[in-house]
Design a protein around this motif. Structure first.
Motif, PDB file in Angstrom:
ATOM      1  N   ARG A  81      54.940  25.695  -3.603  1.00 14.34           N
ATOM      2  CA  ARG A  81      54.921  24.302  -3.148  1.00 14.34           C
ATOM      3  C   ARG A  81      53.617  24.158  -2.388  1.00 14.34           C
ATOM      4  NH1 ARG A  81      58.714  23.296   0.768  1.00 14.34           N
ATOM      5  NH2 ARG A  81      59.186  25.493   0.968  1.00 14.34           N
ATOM      6  N   CYS A  82      52.736  23.338  -2.887  1.00 17.34           N
ATOM      7  CA  CYS A  82      51.399  23.215  -2.314  1.00 17.34           C
ATOM      8  C   CYS A  82      51.228  21.857  -1.656  1.00 17.34           C
ATOM      9  CB  CYS A  82      50.341  23.396  -3.401  1.00 17.34           C
ATOM     10  SG  CYS A  82      50.459  24.987  -4.227  1.00 17.34           S
ATOM     11  N   TYR A  83      50.772  21.892  -0.430  1.00 13.47           N
ATOM     12  CA  TYR A  83      50.534  20.675   0.334  1.00 13.47           C
ATOM     13  C   TYR A  83      49.076  20.664   0.757  1.00 13.47           C
ATOM     14  CZ  TYR A  83      55.602  20.732   0.583  1.00 13.47           C
ATOM     15  OH  TYR A  83      56.928  20.768   0.258  1.00 13.47           O
ATOM     16  N   HIS A  84      48.330  19.731   0.212  1.00 13.84           N
ATOM     17  CA  HIS A  84      46.932  19.584   0.610  1.00 13.84           C
ATOM     18  C   HIS A  84      46.849  18.390   1.552  1.00 13.84           C
ATOM     19  CE1 HIS A  84      42.718  20.526   0.270  1.00 13.84           C
ATOM     20  NE2 HIS A  84      42.473  19.228   0.243  1.00 13.84           N
ATOM     21  N   ASP A  85      46.008  18.512   2.567  1.00 11.51           N
ATOM     22  CA  ASP A  85      45.910  17.473   3.586  1.00 11.51           C
ATOM     23  C   ASP A  85      45.663  16.103   2.972  1.00 11.51           C
ATOM     24  OD1 ASP A  85      45.938  16.671   6.305  1.00 11.51           O
ATOM     25  OD2 ASP A  85      43.765  16.536   6.286  1.00 11.51           O
ATOM     26  N   ARG A  86      45.994  15.076   3.715  1.00 13.81           N
ATOM     27  CA  ARG A  86      45.793  13.704   3.241  1.00 13.81           C
ATOM     28  C   ARG A  86      44.331  13.458   2.928  1.00 13.81           C
ATOM     29  NH1 ARG A  86      48.052  12.487   8.380  1.00 13.81           N
ATOM     30  NH2 ARG A  86      50.219  13.052   8.253  1.00 13.81           N
ATOM     31  N   ARG A  87      44.086  12.910   1.771  1.00 14.74           N
ATOM     32  CA  ARG A  87      42.725  12.509   1.411  1.00 14.74           C
ATOM     33  C   ARG A  87      42.832  11.383   0.404  1.00 14.74           C
ATOM     34  NH1 ARG A  87      40.538  14.471  -3.309  1.00 14.74           N
ATOM     35  NH2 ARG A  87      38.457  14.367  -2.457  1.00 14.74           N
ATOM     36  N   GLY A  88      41.889  10.471   0.491  1.00  9.22           N
ATOM     37  CA  GLY A  88      41.887   9.364  -0.450  1.00  9.22           C
ATOM     38  C   GLY A  88      41.380   9.800  -1.812  1.00  9.22           C
ATOM     39  N   SER A  89      41.903   9.198  -2.848  1.00 13.00           N
ATOM     40  CA  SER A  89      41.474   9.505  -4.202  1.00 13.00           C
ATOM     41  C   SER A  89      41.775   8.298  -5.080  1.00 13.00           C
ATOM     42  CB  SER A  89      42.211  10.725  -4.743  1.00 13.00           C
ATOM     43  OG  SER A  89      41.892  10.943  -6.094  1.00 13.00           O
ATOM     44  N   ARG A  90      40.935   8.083  -6.061  1.00 10.90           N
ATOM     45  CA  ARG A  90      41.231   7.000  -7.006  1.00 10.90           C
ATOM     46  C   ARG A  90      42.289   7.423  -8.015  1.00 10.90           C
ATOM     47  NH1 ARG A  90      38.482   7.078 -11.934  1.00 10.90           N
ATOM     48  NH2 ARG A  90      36.967   8.740 -12.161  1.00 10.90           N
ATOM     49  N   TYR A  91      42.629   8.713  -8.015  1.00  8.49           N
ATOM     50  CA  TYR A  91      43.656   9.228  -8.916  1.00  8.49           C
ATOM     51  C   TYR A  91      45.019   9.172  -8.243  1.00  8.49           C
ATOM     52  CZ  TYR A  91      39.720  11.019 -11.559  1.00  8.49           C
ATOM     53  OH  TYR A  91      38.569  11.121 -12.280  1.00  8.49           O
ATOM     54  N   THR A  92      46.054   8.915  -9.028  1.00  9.76           N
ATOM     55  CA  THR A  92      47.409   8.959  -8.503  1.00  9.76           C
ATOM     56  C   THR A  92      47.821  10.420  -8.329  1.00  9.76           C
ATOM     57  OG1 THR A  92      48.507   9.071 -10.658  1.00  9.76           O
ATOM     58  CG2 THR A  92      47.979   6.854  -9.785  1.00  9.76           C
ATOM     59  N   LEU A  93      48.905  10.627  -7.600  1.00 12.12           N
ATOM     60  CA  LEU A  93      49.419  11.979  -7.425  1.00 12.12           C
ATOM     61  C   LEU A  93      49.789  12.592  -8.773  1.00 12.12           C
ATOM     62  CD1 LEU A  93      50.139  14.253  -5.510  1.00 12.12           C
ATOM     63  CD2 LEU A  93      52.355  13.167  -5.147  1.00 12.12           C
ATOM     64  N   ASP A  94      50.346  11.785  -9.676  1.00  8.13           N
ATOM     65  CA  ASP A  94      50.688  12.296 -11.009  1.00  8.13           C
ATOM     66  C   ASP A  94      49.436  12.733 -11.772  1.00  8.13           C
ATOM     67  OD1 ASP A  94      53.436  12.116 -10.806  1.00  8.13           O
ATOM     68  OD2 ASP A  94      53.505  10.076 -11.613  1.00  8.13           O
ATOM     69  N   ASP A  95      48.333  11.944 -11.652  1.00  5.85           N
ATOM     70  CA  ASP A  95      47.074  12.327 -12.302  1.00  5.85           C
ATOM     71  C   ASP A  95      46.577  13.670 -11.766  1.00  5.85           C
ATOM     72  OD1 ASP A  95      46.966   9.928 -13.740  1.00  5.85           O
ATOM     73  OD2 ASP A  95      45.645   8.948 -12.274  1.00  5.85           O
ATOM     74  N   ILE A  96      46.621  13.817 -10.452  1.00  6.47           N
ATOM     75  CA  ILE A  96      46.129  15.054  -9.833  1.00  6.47           C
ATOM     76  C   ILE A  96      47.010  16.226 -10.236  1.00  6.47           C
ATOM     77  CG2 ILE A  96      45.774  16.231  -7.626  1.00  6.47           C
ATOM     78  CD1 ILE A  96      44.948  13.445  -6.496  1.00  6.47           C
ATOM     79  N   LYS A  97      48.330  16.021 -10.237  1.00  6.02           N
ATOM     80  CA  LYS A  97      49.241  17.090 -10.654  1.00  6.02           C
ATOM     81  C   LYS A  97      48.935  17.511 -12.090  1.00  6.02           C
ATOM     82  CE  LYS A  97      53.614  16.306 -11.643  1.00  6.02           C
ATOM     83  NZ  LYS A  97      55.050  15.987 -11.526  1.00  6.02           N
TER      84      LYS A  97
END
Length: 165
Positions: free
Chosen positions: A134-150
């Protein structure tokens, strides 16, 4: 056929130093077993007897009035690290050598996600299979959704027959 392999569970917390405007970027974090995570957080709470509202554990927040708390946090980390209950690793990127145009379609955010993937993949390569992280990366803005990043982070590993979610 039932497998006799025990699934090993780990929790990973990570953050990056910066993503732009510096010569180097560090993506680093700690990996621990869930039982160690609960115990570590409990002991961390004892160090922060009266936590200030919104007071994060960041090096930039060290002051004379809280220096002893940070020293205790470092001592606690090394105690857990010695027992391999909490392991630190990091990826250091020489930003002067990064060519997002060539390797990430000119997209620095996509390039960052590739570096994050390499940092997280280290855990997958070194821990006993089968393992779940289970990986938790600190809050950061991104133009990608969480699903895109996953999807980006899982793509290569899925292709090679493994799976990280």
């Amino acid at each position: 056929m039932k497998s006799d392999l025990k699934l090993h569970e780990y929790v990973c917390y990570s953050d990056e130093s910066c993503t732009t405007g510096h010569d180097y970027m560090i993506i680093g974090g700690v990996l621990c077993r869930p039982d160690c995570e609960r115990q570590f957080i409990t002991e961390l709470g004892l160090i922060r007897k009266r936590p200030e509202a919104g007071w994060p554990f960041e090096w930039k927040n060290i002051r004379g009035r809280n220096l002893r708390q940070y020293e205790k946090i470092v001592d606690l980390f090394f105690e857990y690290n010695t027992e391999h209950c909490l392991d630190f690793s990091c990826l250091v990127v020489d930003c002067n050598q990064v060519d997002h145009d060539r390797h990430s379609e000119g997209d620095g955010d996509k390039g960052f996600n590739k570096f994050l993937y390499q940092h997280l993949l280290k855990h997958y390569r070194t821990m006993e299979p089968p393992s779940r992280f289970r990986c938790y990366h600190d809050r950061r803005g991104s133009r990608y959704t969480l699903d895109d990043i996953k999807q980006m982070l899982n793509f290569k590993n899925n292709f090679e027959g493994g799976k990280i979610v």
